[in-house]
Enzyme design. Structure first.
Site, PDB file in Angstrom:
ATOM      1  N   GLU A 151       0.869  -1.189   0.000  1.00  0.00           N
ATOM      2  CA  GLU A 151       0.000   0.000   0.000  1.00  0.00           C
ATOM      3  C   GLU A 151       0.895   1.224   0.000  1.00  0.00           C
ATOM      4  O   GLU A 151       1.747   1.357   0.872  1.00  0.00           O
ATOM      5  CB  GLU A 151      -0.828   0.091   1.293  1.00  0.00           C
ATOM      6  N   ASP A 202      -5.922   6.990  11.556  1.00  0.00           N
ATOM      7  CA  ASP A 202      -4.574   6.477  11.819  1.00  0.00           C
ATOM      8  C   ASP A 202      -4.140   6.718  13.253  1.00  0.00           C
ATOM      9  O   ASP A 202      -4.567   7.673  13.895  1.00  0.00           O
ATOM     10  CB  ASP A 202      -3.580   7.150  10.856  1.00  0.00           C
TER      11      ASP A 202
END
Lengths: 416, 255
Positions: free
Chosen positions: B48, B59
């Site tokens: 990714e 995140d």
């Protein structure tokens, strides 16, 4: 006008704006919240319970005050002010917070989290949590913690834990991100008390619903004071837009011009203000769970914002206003820091009112337009909060030498 | 070769497959390339490439810092696509764009798909784009033969998992636990039950992520999933020991 029937489009959308752009992990939590809120909204006893609570705990209804001195001095429209500053905790934020407290109770959750910029929403949430017996954590950008210590002091003493957020610009938007991070971890026992009419559906609708108490009262009160007349123009400041949504909802169906006043900061130009609609620096984007106009660059990364009023210092505008602006139903103007400082001095000296720096943005535009209006015309301003709690910020904004001297002496006392 | 065939072919070589992650431009594109060299040497199957965003609200602390520092140092979307083109030319592993929806929305769905295709990407992961909002993008992806990687999470009901499964192709990203990226997940019965529910909901490969950091996790995923997704732990290893640290980290995973 019913913005919330979603008959012509998708639920949670206002024209092309709004929606719900959240991590999948929150889908079930938001569904549960939506179901609970809509059940409450349909139940007339819920609103009665809410109103009762606001009457007893927050001093509602707040009055509408006529400003004869300012009206006369400006020589135009007659100016009236809705006094949300007279709420407990000093601003309209408590309306939303107490409502969400009732929702949290119905959800059976025991913990609340909230973001705060100026600290007013955090202060109100800490108050609500103390009253309802919830655990409470407030996320606040480190920059805001530093500039709003008095509010942090009250939050902590009301029993809330205040976390200074170190990420990003360390202001309101970063506090919202941190709330999201907490919520995706603790959604089972935690309700996120979002403070303004932004974020994913159902927050814009829910916050607007609780704030509509302002407009309902104001519509009735202004008619009582003016022999049945409605205002020609209503001014309210717009950060996220909850106080403005609150008062405007009382006049959507009437022939009344509605003016949202944004933070013009240092004037037009990228990174110099927080005016999403009044200036042309914002564009449509998706962030923090919803689609609206954001102050962002070509890659979709958010820009710095600037304002003398921390409560207006936000990158996005509530999606309902983005829609109403497109429809031409609400006009948007921006007041610069300089205009706000001058207006605050004027309002204090002529009427003895001390509006918050945020609310002073609405006064600034009203003061500008009033002289151009007829003496028989009526202006209503929403004074969303009181300024005396902002004494440190206001003293700095007004560059008050006596205050600076006092703080220096106080600091010397602590050091000795 | 279709992504489905690629997954089948790689599965015949080694299970589980491995997907790793780098944040474009953090610490720098040069360092990203060094990280990828090591990942490639350890036989990763997917990478990714996260396009940095100013509001990385899903995140955890380490990736937040990485996003922020990359944005602050001036990383642009154009640079990320250029980098992706370079990476897909150089390596055999498959590359996915990972990021937040605004990056794609702001450039326009058409343009996003076109650029991703041109850069040699095989799909994308946008954790803040729910399927209800993704019809147009998914339709364009289909035409371009790109895979939208949908997330399945433990809080989803079976009915919701079935909906997500129906919208999925080639692989899904199973989020092993609540929270943000980067904290440790205990691979326990709860996770097994969740992965079994995912398996019920879809026939495509199950990628398992959030907190994968040790050999036990890899072995666990070999048994209950198809692709081990390694994010924060690899960046941590890089931060501590650069090339050598990352190399030893993959060794410790038995890769």
């Amino acid at each position: 006008m019913d913005l919330f029937d979603f008959k012509d489009g998708r639920e949670g959308y206002y024209g092309q704006f709004g929606g719900s752009f959240l991590p999948e992990i929150l889908t079930a939590t938001v569904e549960e919240l939506k179901a609970c809120f809509h059940e409450c909204k349909k139940d007339p006893s819920f609103w009665a319970e809410y109103e009762q609570l606001m009457h007893q705990y927050s001093g509602r209804p707040t009055p509408v005050t006529y400003l004869p001195n300012l009206s006369k001095q400006l020589g135009g429209a007659q100016i009236y002010v809705k006094r949300e500053d007279l709420n407990h905790t000093g601003s309209h934020k408590i309306n939303n917070v107490m409502g969400q407290g009732l929702i949290c109770q119905r959800l059976g959750k025991k913990r609340v989290i909230a973001e705060t910029g100026a600290g007013q929403h955090g202060f109100a949430t800490a108050t609500m949590a103390a009253k309802f017996g919830f655990d409470c954590k407030i996320y606040m950008g480190e920059v805001d913690v530093k500039r709003q210590r008095p509010n942090v002091f009250w939050m902590e003493n009301l029993g809330a834990e205040v976390v200074a957020v170190q990420d990003g610009q360390r202001t309101l938007k970063d506090a919202i991100n941190e709330c999201m991070r907490d919520w995706v971890s603790n959604m089972a026992d935690t309700h996120y008390v979002l403070g303004t009419a932004c974020g994913p559906h159902p927050f814009p609708e829910m916050v607007s619903y609780f704030q509509s108490i302002i407009g309902m009262e104001a519509n009735r009160q202004i008619k009582e004071l003016t022999g049945g007349r409605l205002p020609d123009k209503v001014f309210a400041c717009v950060g996220g837009g909850s106080n403005a949504m609150g008062i405007f909802q009382g006049f959507f169906d009437d022939d009344v011009e509605l003016i949202g006043c944004e933070a013009g900061g240092l004037g037009p130009g990228l990174g110099k203000h927080a005016a999403r609609l009044a200036y042309s620096d914002a564009s449509v984007g998706v962030a923090q769970g919803f689609k609206t106009f954001f102050l962002q660059n070509d890659d979709g990364n958010m820009l710095e914002t600037q304002s003398v009023a921390a409560g207006l210092d936000y990158i996005g505008i509530n999606p309902i206003f983005a829609y109403l602006w497109e429809q031409g139903r609400v006009r948007f103007e921006a007041a610069t820091n300089e205009e706000v400082r001058e207006t605050l001095k004027l309002v204090m000296k002529t009427e003895g009112l001390i509006p918050a720096l945020e609310s002073t943005h609405a006064f600034a535009k009203a003061v500008e337009e009033a002289p151009k209006m007829g003496k028989d015309e009526i202006i209503l301003i929403n004074q969303s909060g009181r300024g005396d709690k902002d004494i440190f910020t206001v003293a700095d904004a007004l560059d008050d030498a006596h205050w600076r001297e006092f703080i220096k002496e106080k600091a010397a006392q602590y050091e000795s | 070769m279709s992504l489905k065939d690629y997954i089948a072919e790689r599965k015949a070589i080694r299970t589980p497959l491995v997907m790793t992650h780098v944040v474009c431009g953090y610490p720098s594109f040069e360092d990203n390339m060094k990280e990828l060299e090591i990942m490639n040497a350890h036989g990763v199957d997917f990478v990714e490439l996260q396009f940095p965003f100013s509001e990385p609200s899903a995140d955890g602390p380490l990736f937040v810092k990485a996003n922020q520092e990359s944005v602050d140092s001036g990383t642009t979307v154009a640079q990320c696509f250029d980098f992706m083109a370079e990476v897909t030319k150089r390596f055999d592993f498959k590359v996915l764009m990972m990021g937040y929806y605004n990056t794609c929305f702001k450039m326009g769905h058409d343009n996003f798909i076109k650029r991703l295709k041109e850069a040699g990407g095989c799909g994308y992961i946008l954790p803040d784009l729910p399927i209800e909002e993704a019809d147009e993008l998914h339709a364009l992806s289909k035409q371009a033969d790109l895979t939208p990687v949908i997330l399945m999470t433990p809080t989803n009901t079976d009915a919701r998992l079935a909906q997500l499964g129906a919208a999925s192709q080639d692989l899904v990203y199973c989020v092993a636990r609540k929270g943000v990226t980067g904290s440790k997940t205990e691979m326990n019965q709860e996770v097994i039950t969740f992965l079994e529910r995912c398996r019920q909901a879809t026939d495509v490969a199950l990628g398992v992520g959030f907190g994968v950091s040790a050999k036990e996790d890899i072995d666990f995923i070999a048994e209950y999933g198809d692709i081990a997704i390694i994010g924060t732990a690899a960046l941590k290893a890089w931060e501590v020991g650069r090339e050598e640290g990352l190399h030893r980290f993959f060794e410790s995973l038995g890769l």
